[in-house]
Design an enzyme around this catalytic site. Structure first.
Site, short mmCIF file in Angstrom:
data_model
loop_
_atom_site.label_atom_id
_atom_site.label_comp_id
_atom_site.label_asym_id
_atom_site.label_seq_id
_atom_site.Cartn_x
_atom_site.Cartn_y
_atom_site.Cartn_z
N ALA A 17 -4.50 26.22 -0.58
CA ALA A 17 -4.00 27.67 -1.07
C ALA A 17 -5.07 28.48 -1.57
O ALA A 17 -5.10 29.58 -2.19
CB ALA A 17 -2.99 27.27 -1.99
N ASP A 66 -6.21 16.52 -1.80
CA ASP A 66 -6.71 16.40 -0.49
C ASP A 66 -5.92 15.97 0.79
O ASP A 66 -5.36 14.78 0.67
CB ASP A 66 -8.02 15.39 -0.67
N VAL A 67 -5.60 16.73 1.56
CA VAL A 67 -4.59 16.51 2.58
C VAL A 67 -4.99 15.40 3.56
O VAL A 67 -3.79 15.07 4.14
CB VAL A 67 -4.25 17.91 3.30
N TYR A 159 -9.52 21.11 17.29
CA TYR A 159 -8.65 21.99 16.52
C TYR A 159 -7.42 22.21 17.29
O TYR A 159 -6.16 22.04 16.73
CB TYR A 159 -9.59 23.48 16.17
N LYS A 163 -3.53 21.24 16.43
CA LYS A 163 -2.57 22.38 16.09
C LYS A 163 -1.46 21.98 17.03
O LYS A 163 -0.30 22.29 16.85
CB LYS A 163 -3.09 23.56 16.41
N1 LIG Z 1 -7.01 32.51 10.08
C1 LIG Z 1 -6.43 32.69 11.25
O1 LIG Z 1 -6.62 33.60 12.10
C2 LIG Z 1 -5.59 31.43 11.67
C3 LIG Z 1 -5.17 31.66 12.87
C4 LIG Z 1 -4.42 30.51 13.67
C5 LIG Z 1 -4.11 29.61 12.47
N2 LIG Z 1 -4.53 29.48 11.37
C6 LIG Z 1 -4.11 28.57 10.34
O2 LIG Z 1 -3.71 28.76 9.01
C7 LIG Z 1 -4.14 27.89 8.21
C8 LIG Z 1 -4.85 28.88 7.05
O3 LIG Z 1 -6.05 29.54 7.85
P1 LIG Z 1 -6.98 30.31 6.76
O4 LIG Z 1 -7.71 31.28 7.65
O5 LIG Z 1 -6.77 30.70 5.36
O6 LIG Z 1 -8.16 28.96 6.68
P2 LIG Z 1 -9.37 28.91 5.89
O7 LIG Z 1 -10.19 27.86 6.25
O8 LIG Z 1 -9.62 29.92 4.92
O9 LIG Z 1 -8.56 27.93 4.55
C9 LIG Z 1 -8.13 26.56 4.61
C10 LIG Z 1 -8.04 26.10 3.25
O10 LIG Z 1 -7.95 24.70 3.31
C11 LIG Z 1 -8.67 23.93 2.32
N3 LIG Z 1 -9.02 22.55 2.99
C12 LIG Z 1 -9.72 22.33 3.73
N4 LIG Z 1 -9.91 20.83 3.93
C13 LIG Z 1 -8.80 20.37 2.89
C14 LIG Z 1 -8.44 19.02 2.88
N5 LIG Z 1 -9.05 18.09 3.17
N6 LIG Z 1 -7.68 19.32 1.63
C15 LIG Z 1 -7.17 20.24 1.18
N7 LIG Z 1 -7.73 21.40 1.35
C16 LIG Z 1 -8.39 21.73 2.31
C17 LIG Z 1 -10.08 24.87 2.40
O11 LIG Z 1 -10.72 24.41 1.25
C18 LIG Z 1 -9.43 26.21 2.63
O12 LIG Z 1 -9.05 26.58 1.28
C19 LIG Z 1 -4.86 26.77 8.87
O13 LIG Z 1 -3.89 25.76 9.05
C20 LIG Z 1 -5.23 27.61 9.83
O14 LIG Z 1 -5.50 26.54 11.11
C21 LIG Z 1 -5.47 30.33 11.06
#
Ligand SMILES: NC(=O)c1ccc[n+]([C@@H]2O[C@H](COP(=O)([O-])OP(=O)(O)OC[C@H]3O[C@@H](n4cnc5c(N)ncnc54)[C@H](O)[C@@H]3O)[C@@H](O)[C@H]2O)c1
Length: 253
Positions: A17, A66-67, A159, A163
């Site tokens: 978040a 940590d997920v 990835y 998903k």
């Molecule tokens: N941004 C896009 O265009 C997009 C497209 C398709 C899907 N998504 C999905 O949406 C979600 C959010 O995307 P986003 O753009 O905000 O990504 P992002 O990489 O900016 O944010 C991901 C967050 O997850 C945290 N994280 C990483 N590993 C972790 C762990 N082991 N434990 C806890 N937290 C952890 C990071 O610190 C980061 O704050 C993700 O699941 C991503 O796959 C995003």
């Protein structure tokens, strides 16, 4: 920051978040009246967001989660029970976004991303699903991806596979928890105008990606947050096991 969230308000947990979509989702749920537990491994940014939402910590707080570790989900649940009470919403949003050449992708890296991204949803749905089922009510929203449906364009096999697994896990847990008043749904975003997209996809490739999107632009995280908000509502009990595409027309079922 909002002042409308009360101390006895329902509780939502958002993973990953600290920024990007997770931040938009946390802000939206807080605006909707939830007390929001902001969780991430990025402690500085997570604390900043929680403090911005609730300077005195009454309606938002940060906790490291940590997920990739099931015990972290269990500890977060115990923490909530002591601090705020039972959670009604879990957003499994955290993920590792990675690009890679398919034929040379290292086995360890493949399994690592698969394990974190799919494993986290499995742990979250297990731990919070049981707790919500005991309460007879819950809303779990899993962040999947267009890559899990079309095999990925700019992202790697690890990835995309992870998903696809999240979309399947959503159905598995939806079926398992349906009779207990707990819904489990997924959102599959296409590319959004967020830092991770600009960091993962080289600018020239991104231009090609954008021109291939039928609506001609990247997505906006605020609508993802609106969709999470809709799934989280009490009257959303008739939708479960669904995967809603938000991809500008890139993938049509
Ligand atoms: N941004 C896009 O265009 C997009 C497209 C398709 C899907 N998504 C999905 O949406 C979600 C959010 O995307 P986003 O753009 O905000 O990504 P992002 O990489 O900016 O944010 C991901 C967050 O997850 C945290 N994280 C990483 N590993 C972790 C762990 N082991 N434990 C806890 N937290 C952890 C990071 O610190 C980061 O704050 C993700 O699941 C991503 O796959 C995003």
């Amino acid at each position: 920051m909002t002042e409308s969230v009360s101390k006895g308000a329902p509780v939502a947990v958002v993973t990953g978040a600290a920024g990007g979509m997770g931040e938009a989702i946390s802000r939206r749920l807080h605006r909707d009246g939830f007390r929001v537990l902001v969780t991430d491994v990025d402690e500085a940014a997570g604390h900043r967001l929680a403090e911005d939402l609730s300077p005195d910590g009454t309606t938002s707080d940060f906790r490291r989660l940590d997920v990739s570790r099931k015990p972290d989900f269990e500890a977060a649940l115990e923490h909530l029970r002591d601090a705020w009470g039972e959670p009604t919403v879990l957003v499994n949003n955290a993920a590792l976004t990675r690009a890679a050449d398919t034929m040379t992708l290292d086995a360890e890296e493949f399994l690592g991303v698969l394990s974190v991204n799919s494993g986290s949803v499995f742990f979250g749905c297990q731990v919070f699903g049981v707790a919500m089922a005991e309460q007879g009510h819950g809303r779990i929203i899993n962040m999947a991806s267009l890559a899990g449906e079309n095999g990925g364009t700019a992202t790697g096999a690890h990835y995309a596979t992870s998903k696809g697994g999240i979309i399947t896990l959503t159905k598995v847990f939806a079926r398992q928890l349906a009779a207990s008043g707990v819904t489990v749904n997924a959102i599959s975003p296409g590319p959004h105008d967020l830092p991770v997209v600009h960091d993962t996809v080289p600018e020239d490739k991104l231009a090609a990606v954008v021109s291939s999107i039928p609506v001609g632009r990247l997505g906006d995280a605020s609508f993802i947050a609106d969709t999470v908000s809709l799934f989280a509502q009490e009257n959303a009990g008739f939708v479960t096991g669904a995967c809603w595409d938000i991809n500008g027309g890139l993938y049509l079922r």
